[in-house]
Design an enzyme around this catalytic site. Structure first.
Site: not given
Length: 218
Positions: A67-69
């Site tokens: 998720h994300s990073y």
């Protein structure tokens, strides 16, 4: 960033209920592991968190979900242990190439946030609307370029799940638009904010259940 494996608790329980082996992971220096080496944690550390788990648990045919990073982390982990990885799922995440860092892939607004560090200078402060359990995120992990030895396209399947319900402009819209036109990717758009695990858990579960095929752990 700033979150632990606990943010996947609901999905973990449901995936296990469908017979999958699931290992939610909190990266070093964050959450309940925030006391570990705060000044020496970088992207390589977080990649090793994943590769060490895959090896220790003898995971094969893994579906890595970031998720994300976390897109930085799963890309690097899959590159280092390709023989243990089947597929990759990017949840509203960065999709790096060789030489990219999280810093180079996000917008100027995110970079301004990254520079809001705690007094030690090692960690980025959680944003006010984050889960109250969130802790500062190791700054070095956002600045370190990713080094890849192989082609990320060699894995059986790569999915991108885009959060279409951001409050304001999403830094991931260009990524989604680019990958949607690439036949090598399977893309999805969900009506939720950046934390899709919280905002669209039912729809996200359906996507994750469709990815493994005959693969094993997530």
């Amino acid at each position: 960033m700033c979150h632990g494996g606990w943010c996947f608790a609901g999905l973990t329980e449901q995936l296990r209920g469908h017979g999958h082996v699931v290992h939610p992971l909190t990266p070093t220096g964050i959450g309940e592991r925030s006391h570990l080496l705060p000044g020496g944690v970088n992207l390589d550390t977080h990649i090793e968190d994943v590769t060490a788990l895959l090896t220790a648990e003898d995971v094969r045919d893994a579906v890595l979900v970031g998720h994300s990073y976390g897109g930085m982390v799963i890309t690097g982990a899959a590159d280092r242990l390709p023989e243990r990885v089947d597929s990759l799922v990017y949840l509203d995440a960065v999709v790096p190439a060789h030489g990219d860092s999280c810093w180079t892939l996000v917008s100027e607004q995110e970079r301004r946030w990254y520079l809001d560090v705690v007094d030690t200078g090692y960690g980025v402060r959680p944003l006010p609307f984050f889960d109250p359990r969130a802790t500062p995120h190791p700054l070095a992990s956002l600045l370190q370029p990713l080094r890849l030895a192989g082609d990320p396209a060699r894995f059986r399947r790569r999915d991108y799940v885009y959060a279409a319900g951001w409050d304001g402009e999403s830094p991931f819209t260009p990524v989604y638009q680019r990958l949607r036109a690439d036949p090598a990717w399977t893309t999805h758009a969900l009506d939720g904010g950046h934390n899709l695990m919280r905002d669209a858990p039912g729809e996200l579960l359906k996507i994750l259940l469709a990815v493994p095929g005959q693969a094993g752990g997530v």
